[in-house]
Design a protein around this motif. Structure first.
Motif, PDB file in Angstrom:
ATOM      1  N   GLU A 258       0.823  -1.213   0.000  1.00  0.00           N
ATOM      2  CA  GLU A 258       0.000   0.000   0.000  1.00  0.00           C
ATOM      3  C   GLU A 258       0.856   1.262   0.000  1.00  0.00           C
ATOM      4  O   GLU A 258       0.450   2.294  -0.527  1.00  0.00           O
ATOM      5  N   LEU A 259       2.025   1.194   0.583  1.00  0.00           N
ATOM      6  CA  LEU A 259       2.888   2.366   0.639  1.00  0.00           C
ATOM      7  C   LEU A 259       3.610   2.629  -0.679  1.00  0.00           C
ATOM      8  O   LEU A 259       4.036   3.758  -0.942  1.00  0.00           O
ATOM      9  N   LEU A 260       3.742   1.616  -1.537  1.00  0.00           N
ATOM     10  CA  LEU A 260       4.467   1.781  -2.795  1.00  0.00           C
ATOM     11  C   LEU A 260       3.729   2.689  -3.768  1.00  0.00           C
ATOM     12  O   LEU A 260       2.503   2.636  -3.890  1.00  0.00           O
ATOM     13  N   SER A 261       4.492   3.478  -4.513  1.00  0.00           N
ATOM     14  CA  SER A 261       3.926   4.262  -5.608  1.00  0.00           C
ATOM     15  C   SER A 261       3.635   3.339  -6.789  1.00  0.00           C
ATOM     16  O   SER A 261       4.133   2.212  -6.853  1.00  0.00           O
ATOM     17  N   GLU A 262       2.840   3.796  -7.740  1.00  0.00           N
ATOM     18  CA  GLU A 262       2.465   2.957  -8.875  1.00  0.00           C
ATOM     19  C   GLU A 262       3.668   2.552  -9.714  1.00  0.00           C
ATOM     20  O   GLU A 262       3.648   1.515 -10.375  1.00  0.00           O
ATOM     21  N   ASP A 263       4.720   3.370  -9.716  1.00  0.00           N
ATOM     22  CA  ASP A 263       5.932   3.017 -10.460  1.00  0.00           C
ATOM     23  C   ASP A 263       7.039   2.546  -9.517  1.00  0.00           C
ATOM     24  O   ASP A 263       8.218   2.573  -9.870  1.00  0.00           O
ATOM     25  N   GLY A 264       6.653   2.098  -8.321  1.00  0.00           N
ATOM     26  CA  GLY A 264       7.625   1.689  -7.319  1.00  0.00           C
ATOM     27  C   GLY A 264       7.929   0.200  -7.369  1.00  0.00           C
ATOM     28  O   GLY A 264       7.310  -0.571  -8.114  1.00  0.00           O
ATOM     29  N   SER A 265       8.886  -0.199  -6.530  1.00  0.00           N
ATOM     30  CA  SER A 265       9.299  -1.602  -6.484  1.00  0.00           C
ATOM     31  C   SER A 265       9.739  -1.959  -5.074  1.00  0.00           C
ATOM     32  O   SER A 265      10.098  -1.095  -4.274  1.00  0.00           O
ATOM     33  N   ILE A 266       9.707  -3.268  -4.784  1.00  0.00           N
ATOM     34  CA  ILE A 266      10.134  -3.777  -3.480  1.00  0.00           C
ATOM     35  C   ILE A 266      11.152  -4.877  -3.709  1.00  0.00           C
ATOM     36  O   ILE A 266      11.031  -5.686  -4.638  1.00  0.00           O
ATOM     37  N   TRP A 267      12.183  -4.906  -2.841  1.00  0.00           N
ATOM     38  CA  TRP A 267      13.287  -5.867  -2.945  1.00  0.00           C
ATOM     39  C   TRP A 267      13.498  -6.492  -1.584  1.00  0.00           C
ATOM     40  O   TRP A 267      13.680  -5.792  -0.592  1.00  0.00           O
ATOM     41  N   VAL A 268      13.466  -7.829  -1.532  1.00  0.00           N
ATOM     42  CA  VAL A 268      13.537  -8.552  -0.269  1.00  0.00           C
ATOM     43  C   VAL A 268      14.678  -9.555  -0.323  1.00  0.00           C
ATOM     44  O   VAL A 268      14.707 -10.426  -1.196  1.00  0.00           O
ATOM     45  N   THR A 269      15.618  -9.442   0.609  1.00  0.00           N
ATOM     46  CA  THR A 269      16.707 -10.408   0.685  1.00  0.00           C
ATOM     47  C   THR A 269      16.261 -11.610   1.516  1.00  0.00           C
ATOM     48  O   THR A 269      15.542 -11.463   2.510  1.00  0.00           O
ATOM     49  N   ILE A 270      16.702 -12.792   1.108  1.00  0.00           N
ATOM     50  CA  ILE A 270      16.283 -14.017   1.787  1.00  0.00           C
ATOM     51  C   ILE A 270      17.257 -15.130   1.391  1.00  0.00           C
ATOM     52  O   ILE A 270      17.971 -15.001   0.391  1.00  0.00           O
ATOM     53  N   ASP A 271      17.275 -16.207   2.171  1.00  0.00           N
ATOM     54  CA  ASP A 271      18.128 -17.335   1.791  1.00  0.00           C
ATOM     55  C   ASP A 271      17.263 -18.536   1.422  1.00  0.00           C
ATOM     56  O   ASP A 271      16.039 -18.443   1.312  1.00  0.00           O
ATOM     57  N   ASP A 272      17.901 -19.692   1.255  1.00  0.00           N
ATOM     58  CA  ASP A 272      17.186 -20.859   0.738  1.00  0.00           C
ATOM     59  C   ASP A 272      16.118 -21.397   1.678  1.00  0.00           C
ATOM     60  O   ASP A 272      15.209 -22.101   1.234  1.00  0.00           O
ATOM     61  N   ASN A 273      16.182 -21.084   2.966  1.00  0.00           N
ATOM     62  CA  ASN A 273      15.216 -21.646   3.909  1.00  0.00           C
ATOM     63  C   ASN A 273      13.778 -21.241   3.603  1.00  0.00           C
ATOM     64  O   ASN A 273      12.857 -22.034   3.783  1.00  0.00           O
ATOM     65  N   GLU A 274      13.577 -19.993   3.165  1.00  0.00           N
ATOM     66  CA  GLU A 274      12.214 -19.504   2.968  1.00  0.00           C
ATOM     67  C   GLU A 274      11.965 -18.893   1.591  1.00  0.00           C
ATOM     68  O   GLU A 274      10.859 -18.433   1.330  1.00  0.00           O
TER      69      GLU A 274
END
Length: 508
Positions: free
Chosen positions: A101-117
Motif C-alpha cells: 500500500e505504501l508503494l507508488s504505482e511506479d515503485g518496487s520492493i526488494w527482499v533479501t532471503i536465503d534458501d530456507n524460505e
C-alpha cells in the motif's frame, strides 16, 4: 493462482486490518541535523509503524528494500532469527500487505532471503503483489570463501526477490557501467573530451526480424560495395551520417570487409552510457558489510551479517532517483538509511530493537558528520542533511472506540482522509475543515476547534451557520462531526453524507 496455506493463515491475511492506527511521537533528543529534513527513523514494532505511516505516505514510496529475519533456526545477538515456519509466514504476510500500500504505482520492493524460505516467500509475494509484477530473483554471491564447516556444500549465495507495484508503469532499470564493462571502452579519437572512449560493435545483425530497408550497400573508401550477410542494424540514412562523422570503422582482412560502429561511453548529450542490471550480483560480499560495521561500531558492537552498502546502492541506483522516497522496515544496523542519505534519497527506516538507538541513530549521526566508509567516496559524500527520530505513540482510538483526547486535528484528518480515499493526506498550509477533494467529492472534518470556536463542542456540530461557513464545493460532500442539526432530507438535497465521530470513523 495457487496460494500457500499454513496454520492460522485466515487470521494472518486479515492481521493488517486489525492493527490500530497509532501516532508517531518525535524524540528531539535523538533527532539530528537539519530539523527540516524529511527523513524518519522510527523505533517500534514495524507492523504498527507501517500502519501509522499509511495516512501520510500511502502510494508515495518509490523503492522498498527489506532484509527480514531469514528463519535459519539460529539466534543472533541483535534480533531473534529462530521462528517456526508458520510463525515466519504469519510475521511476513501482513507486513508485505502494508508495504504494498505504501508503494507508488511506479515503485518496487526488494527482499533479501536465503534458501530456507525463498520459495515460500515467492509464493506469498506472488499473491500480494501479483505474479505478473515479478521482476527477478537476483542471485547475490554473498561470499568469496569460507565453507570449512559445511557438511554437504559451500553456500555462497542469497536471493533478492524484486517485484514492481505495477509492471505496466514500471520504468526500465539501468546502472552506471562497472569495471567489467568499462574495460571494453579502450579506443579513443578526436571526440574523447566530448564523448569519452569507445568500443567497436558490429553493424551487421542476424536478427530473425527481416526488414528489407535494412539491407543495402555501404561503400568502402576504395569504392567497394559492402553488403551484410543478412541486414544492418541501422537505416541507410543513419549509417551514412555515421560514416560521414567518422563513427564507422571498415576493416578489410583476408579479402573480406567488416563494418563496425563506434559505441562511445557517453551519448551525444554527454551522459555516460548505462547498462542493464544483471540477475547475478557479484563482487559485493558479506565480508564488506562486516568490515563496514566494525569500522562504525568496533569489534565488540559490530552487527551480525550486515548487508554491505554497495548492495543497497545497486538497488537504489537502478530503481530510484535523488529525492525519491525509500523505505526499510527491518532496518537492522541502519545500512539502508545510511545509503539513502548519502545518495540524496528521502528515507523512512523502522527498527523495533534497542539497536534503533545503539546502532541506527549513531550511524546516521556519523553520516551527517561526513563518515567516509561504505559508498561515501564513490558517491562523493561529505556530510549534511538530517533526520527526525520517532517512537510509536498512543493509538488514535481507545479500546471502546473513542477518539483519544490527545489526538489533534491533523492526526484525525490524516486518518479519515486515508480511510475514505486510500491516498496520503497532504494538509493545506492554512488550517481548514476541508480536507480535500477526491474523485469529485469534498471531505470535511469538524473537530478540535478547527473553526476557531474553543468551547467543548464548539464548531464540531453541523448546523446551517456552520455549513455556510465551510469552504465551498459544488458537488457531493462528506462531512464528519459530532452530530448534525440538519434533517436527513436537507442533507440529501444538498448532496451531503454526514458521518458522526467517533462512531463512523474507522478504528482499524
Amino acid at each position: 493462482m495457487p496460494i500457500l496455506d499454513w496454520l492460522d493463515r485466515d487470521r494472518d491475511v486479515r492481521a493488517a486490518e486489525s492493527v490500530p492506527y497509532r501516532l508517531l511521537e518525535s524524540v528531539e533528543s535523538l533527532s539530528c541535523g537539519d530539523p527540516a529534513a524529511p527523513n524518519m527513523l522510527i523505533q517500534g514494532d514495524n507492523l504498527e509503524a507501517l500502519k501509522a505511516l499509511l495516512p501520510y505516505y500511502s502510494g508515495q514510496v518509490k523503492c522498498i528494500f527489506i532484509d527480514p529475519p531469514y528463519n535459519t533456526r539460529s539466534a543472533f545477538e541483535h534480533y531473534d532469527d529462530n521462528l517456526e515456519h508458520s510463525q515466519w509466514l504469519s510475521m511476513m504476510y501482513p507486513r508485505l500487505e502494508l508495504l504494498r500500500e505504501l508503494l507508488s504505482e511506479d515503485g518496487s520492493i526488494w527482499v533479501t532471503i536465503d534458501d530456507n524460505e525463498v520459495h515460500y516467500l515467492k509464493v506469498i509475494m506472488d499473491e500480494i503483489f501479483g505474479r505478473k509484477n515479478f521482476l527477478s530473483n537476483f542471485i547475490w554471491k554473498k561470499s568469496y570463501g569460507g565453507g570449512a564447516k559445511a557438511k554437504h556444500f559451500v553456500g555462497l549465495h542469497e536471493h533478492v526477490l524484486g517485484y514492481a507495484k505495477n509492471l505496466d508503469t514500471f520504468p526500465e532499470l539501468f546502472l552506471p557501467p562497472d569495471e567489467s564493462v568499462l574495460k571494453y571502452y579502450k579506443f579513443t579519437d578526436e571526440k574523447l573530451n566530448e564523448r569519452g572512449p569507445y568500443r567497436l560493435q558490429p553493424l551487421a545483425t542476424n536478427s530473425m526480424d527481416e526488414r528489407p530497408n535494412l539491407r543495402y550497400a555501404i561503400i568502402a573508401d576504395d569504392g567497394y560495395e559492402i553488403w551484410p550477410q543478412k541486414q544492418w542494424q541501422w537505416s541507410r540514412e543513419r549509417a551514412l551520417s555515421a560514416q560521414q562523422n567518422n563513427e564507422l570503422v571498415i576493416v578489410k582482412k583476408s579479402g573480406k570487409y567488416t563494418v563496425s560502429y563506434k559505441q562511445y561511453l557517453k551519448d551525444k548529450d554527454g551522459e555516460e552510457r548505462r547498462t542493464k542490471p544483471k540477475s547475478i550480483i557479484d563482487g559485493i560480499y558479506t565480508q564488506h558489510g562486516t568490515k563496514e560495521s566494525v569500522e562504525l561500531f568496533g569489534q565488540e558492537d559490530k552487527f551480525s551479517f550486515p548487508k554491505p552498502e554497495k548492495l543497497i546502492w545497486t538497488i537504489f541506483e537502478a530503481c530510484s532517483a535523488p529525492n525519491d522516497l525509500v523505505l526499510d522496515s527491518f532496518l537492522g544496523s541502519g545500512t539502508t538509511a545510511a545509503v539513502a542519505h548519502k545518495m540524496g534519497r528521502r528515507y523512512i527506516g523502522v527498527e523495533m530493537g534497542e539497536h534503533a538507538i545503539t546502532h541506527c541513530q549513531p550511524r546516521l549521526k556519523k553520516v551527517i558528520e561526513g563518515e567516509q566508509g561504505g559508498i561515501s567516496e564513490a558517491v562523493g559524500w561529505t556530510g549534511g542533511g538530517g533526520f527526525r527520530f520517532y517512537k510509536l505513540g498512543a493509538p488514535i482510538f481507545d479500546a471502546e472506540g473513542n477518539i483519544n483526547p490527545a489526538i489533534r486535528f491533523p492526526h484525525l484528518a490524516a486518518h479519515i482522509w486515508f480511510c475514505e480515499t486510500r491516498t496520503a493526506y497532504a494538509p493545506a498550509k492554512k488550517k481548514s475543515p476541508l480536507l480535500g477533494v477526491h474523485n469529485g467529492t469534498a471531505y470535511y472534518l469538524l473537530y478540535n476547534g478547527i473553526l476557531g470556536d474553543r468551547t467543548v463542542n464548539g464548531g464540531n456540530v453541523l448546523t446551517h451557520p456552520i455549513l455556510k461557513s465551510l469552504p465551498p464545493h459544488h458537488g457531493p460532500k462528506v462531512i464528519y462531526g459530532e452530530t448534525s442539526r440538519l434533517s436527513p432530507e436537507r442533507l440529501r438535497s444538498l448532496k451531503i453524507v454526514f458521518k458522526q465521530t467517533p462512531y463512523d470513523v474507522k478504528a482499524r
